[in-house]
Scaffold this motif. Structure first.
Motif, short mmCIF file in Angstrom:
data_model
loop_
_atom_site.label_atom_id
_atom_site.label_comp_id
_atom_site.label_asym_id
_atom_site.label_seq_id
_atom_site.Cartn_x
_atom_site.Cartn_y
_atom_site.Cartn_z
N LEU A 137 0.84 -1.18 0.00
CA LEU A 137 0.00 0.00 0.00
C LEU A 137 0.88 1.24 0.00
CD1 LEU A 137 -2.70 -0.98 2.67
CD2 LEU A 137 -2.69 -1.47 0.23
N LYS A 138 0.57 2.18 -0.87
CA LYS A 138 1.33 3.42 -0.92
C LYS A 138 1.06 4.27 0.33
CE LYS A 138 1.63 4.13 -5.93
NZ LYS A 138 1.41 5.12 -7.01
N ALA A 139 2.08 5.03 0.73
CA ALA A 139 1.91 5.91 1.89
C ALA A 139 0.77 6.90 1.67
CB ALA A 139 3.22 6.65 2.17
N THR A 140 0.59 7.35 0.43
CA THR A 140 -0.44 8.35 0.14
C THR A 140 -1.85 7.78 0.23
OG1 THR A 140 -0.13 7.88 -2.22
CG2 THR A 140 1.02 9.80 -1.31
N TRP A 141 -1.97 6.46 0.30
CA TRP A 141 -3.30 5.86 0.48
C TRP A 141 -3.65 5.74 1.96
CZ3 TRP A 141 -2.46 0.75 -2.80
CH2 TRP A 141 -2.13 1.10 -4.13
N CYS A 142 -2.62 5.72 2.81
CA CYS A 142 -2.77 5.24 4.20
C CYS A 142 -2.85 6.36 5.22
CB CYS A 142 -1.59 4.33 4.56
SG CYS A 142 -1.38 2.94 3.45
N LYS A 143 -3.57 6.11 6.29
CA LYS A 143 -3.68 7.04 7.40
C LYS A 143 -2.31 7.26 8.02
CE LYS A 143 -6.28 7.78 11.68
NZ LYS A 143 -7.32 7.20 12.59
N GLY A 144 -1.98 8.53 8.26
CA GLY A 144 -0.69 8.85 8.85
C GLY A 144 0.47 8.70 7.89
N GLY A 145 0.19 8.41 6.61
CA GLY A 145 1.26 8.27 5.62
C GLY A 145 2.16 7.08 5.88
N ARG A 146 1.61 6.01 6.50
CA ARG A 146 2.41 4.83 6.83
C ARG A 146 2.19 3.73 5.79
NH1 ARG A 146 0.66 6.27 12.21
NH2 ARG A 146 -1.14 4.88 12.00
N ALA A 147 3.11 3.63 4.83
CA ALA A 147 3.02 2.55 3.84
C ALA A 147 3.17 1.21 4.55
CB ALA A 147 4.11 2.72 2.80
N ARG A 148 2.57 0.16 3.99
CA ARG A 148 2.70 -1.14 4.62
C ARG A 148 2.43 -2.26 3.62
NH1 ARG A 148 -2.54 0.44 5.97
NH2 ARG A 148 -4.14 -1.19 6.00
N THR A 149 2.70 -3.48 4.05
CA THR A 149 2.40 -4.66 3.24
C THR A 149 1.47 -5.58 4.02
OG1 THR A 149 4.32 -5.89 4.08
CG2 THR A 149 4.66 -4.55 2.09
N ILE A 150 0.71 -6.38 3.29
CA ILE A 150 -0.22 -7.34 3.89
C ILE A 150 -0.09 -8.64 3.12
CG2 ILE A 150 -2.64 -7.83 4.45
CD1 ILE A 150 -3.18 -4.81 4.25
N PRO A 151 0.08 -9.77 3.81
CA PRO A 151 0.27 -11.03 3.10
C PRO A 151 -0.99 -11.48 2.35
CG PRO A 151 0.02 -11.42 5.46
CD PRO A 151 0.14 -9.93 5.28
N ILE A 152 -0.78 -12.15 1.23
CA ILE A 152 -1.86 -12.83 0.52
C ILE A 152 -1.81 -14.27 0.98
CG2 ILE A 152 -2.78 -13.51 -1.74
CD1 ILE A 152 -1.29 -11.06 -2.90
N ARG A 153 -2.83 -14.72 1.73
CA ARG A 153 -2.74 -15.98 2.45
C ARG A 153 -3.66 -17.07 1.92
NH1 ARG A 153 -5.08 -12.66 5.65
NH2 ARG A 153 -6.45 -14.30 6.44
N ASN A 154 -4.65 -16.69 1.12
CA ASN A 154 -5.62 -17.71 0.72
C ASN A 154 -6.18 -17.44 -0.68
OD1 ASN A 154 -7.86 -15.80 1.03
ND2 ASN A 154 -7.52 -16.03 3.24
N GLU A 155 -6.93 -18.41 -1.17
CA GLU A 155 -7.46 -18.34 -2.54
C GLU A 155 -8.51 -17.25 -2.69
OE1 GLU A 155 -8.86 -22.14 -3.79
OE2 GLU A 155 -6.90 -23.12 -3.60
N LEU A 156 -9.26 -16.98 -1.62
CA LEU A 156 -10.27 -15.93 -1.68
C LEU A 156 -9.63 -14.57 -1.94
CD1 LEU A 156 -13.13 -14.83 -1.41
CD2 LEU A 156 -12.80 -14.75 1.07
N GLN A 157 -8.55 -14.28 -1.20
CA GLN A 157 -7.84 -13.02 -1.42
C GLN A 157 -7.31 -12.93 -2.85
OE1 GLN A 157 -5.04 -13.47 1.87
NE2 GLN A 157 -5.91 -11.65 2.86
N ARG A 158 -6.74 -14.03 -3.34
CA ARG A 158 -6.21 -14.05 -4.70
C ARG A 158 -7.32 -13.81 -5.72
NH1 ARG A 158 -3.12 -12.12 -7.57
NH2 ARG A 158 -1.53 -12.61 -5.99
N GLU A 159 -8.48 -14.43 -5.50
CA GLU A 159 -9.59 -14.28 -6.43
C GLU A 159 -10.10 -12.84 -6.45
OE1 GLU A 159 -13.74 -14.01 -7.60
OE2 GLU A 159 -13.09 -13.97 -5.50
N VAL A 160 -10.19 -12.21 -5.27
CA VAL A 160 -10.63 -10.82 -5.20
C VAL A 160 -9.63 -9.91 -5.91
CG1 VAL A 160 -11.01 -8.87 -3.62
CG2 VAL A 160 -11.97 -11.11 -3.08
#
Length: 288
Positions: free
Chosen positions: A162-185
């Motif tokens: 996630l870009k810093a400009t999308w996030c509250k407080g300008g804190r860029a971050r990453t989130i794991p893709i853990r399952n098939e549902l997330q991949r499908e979305v």
């Protein structure tokens, strides 16, 4: 427009720190407080003339009005920003307790999580708003993050970024893709957005935000912050093997020493994934 209101508007316009929502909210609060200062008798103020007496007068007014602590703390944050930008950071006390306002987060073991009702979701006529909601559910995103989301940029195979400009407080971050549902979305989001974001190319962010709000309000979904609660609780179960206290699981005091360590590790991971600066805030979603 009075001098103070005009100068605070310029101060906001020339300082771009924070997300679009944060900047708009800050501007609204500062304009409101400028009006309140005028009503309190401070008729010849400018942005650089902020003094402790002005802060004290505002806080006294808000306390007398019976505003809740969270509202006053948010206004103090805007005042601190103002003071900092005009080179007077010491005008506003750093500790909210100085003004008789406790700095605490209220935590209960009552769950505020909610799911997306597929029938209600199907009534969302905007494809982009519907996809933003699905991303909120799948990854625990904030509303602004899900609207500004650029699938082509975010999708890194085994995680999203996630870009810093999308996030509250300008804190860029990453989130794991853990399952098939997330991949499908994600795959469907990429098909919809192409190389762009979940804001249609002919619209600005503020336009799409209005569409999102209108679409969700008409079917009773509103801001859907409960989706972040649900994400946190599901992730907690995945990381620990037991339900969070907010879902009826054991409290920290009921855990063995070994499980307390697992609890701590899980909470820190979820805090990072949700983009919070403090684990105490995540506890609002999980309980204690």
């Amino acid at each position: 427009m009075r001098d103070l209101n005009y100068q605070l508007k310029n101060l906001c316009d020339h300082n771009k720190d924070g997300s679009q929502t944060t900047k708009a909210d800050r501007h609204k609060k500062l304009q409101m407080m400028a009006d309140h200062l005028f009503e309190l008798g401070f008729r010849r103020m400018n942005a650089n003339s902020l003094k402790p007496k002005h802060v004290d007068a505002l806080i006294a007014r808000y306390l007398s009005e019976g505003l809740n602590e969270g509202t006053i703390k948010n206004r103090l944050s805007a005042l601190r920003w103002w003071a900092d930008k005009v080179g007077k950071p010491n005008v506003v006390a750093k500790d909210n307790a100085y003004y008789g306002i406790e700095s605490r987060v209220f935590i209960t073991n009552e769950s505020k999580a909610r799911d997306l009702d597929r029938e209600l979701l199907s009534k969302i006529t905007s494809d982009h708003a519907r996809m933003s909601l699905e991303l909120q559910k799948a990854f625990g995103l904030r509303r602004e993050e899900a609207i500004k989301f650029i699938p082509e940029y975010a999708d890194q195979g085994n995680h999203i970024r996630l870009k810093a400009t999308w996030c509250k407080g300008g804190r860029a971050r990453t989130i794991p893709i853990r399952n098939e549902l997330q991949r499908e979305v994600l795959d469907r989001a990429r098909l919809l957005a192409g190389l762009g974001s979940l804001i249609p190319s002919h619209l600005m962010y503020v336009d799409q935000m209005r569409i999102y709000e209108a679409e969700t309000n008409k079917v009773g979904l509103h801001k859907m912050h409960g989706l972040r609660h649900r994400y946190a609780q599901e992730r907690y179960y995945e990381l620990t093997g037991w339900q969070a206290p907010a879902c009826g699981g054991p409290t920290r005091d009921e855990l063995s020493e070994e499980k307390r360590l697992d609890d701590r590790v899980a909470r820190l991971a979820i805090t990072q994934e949700l983009g919070h600066g403090r684990e105490q805030v995540t506890a609002v979603y999980l309980g204690r």
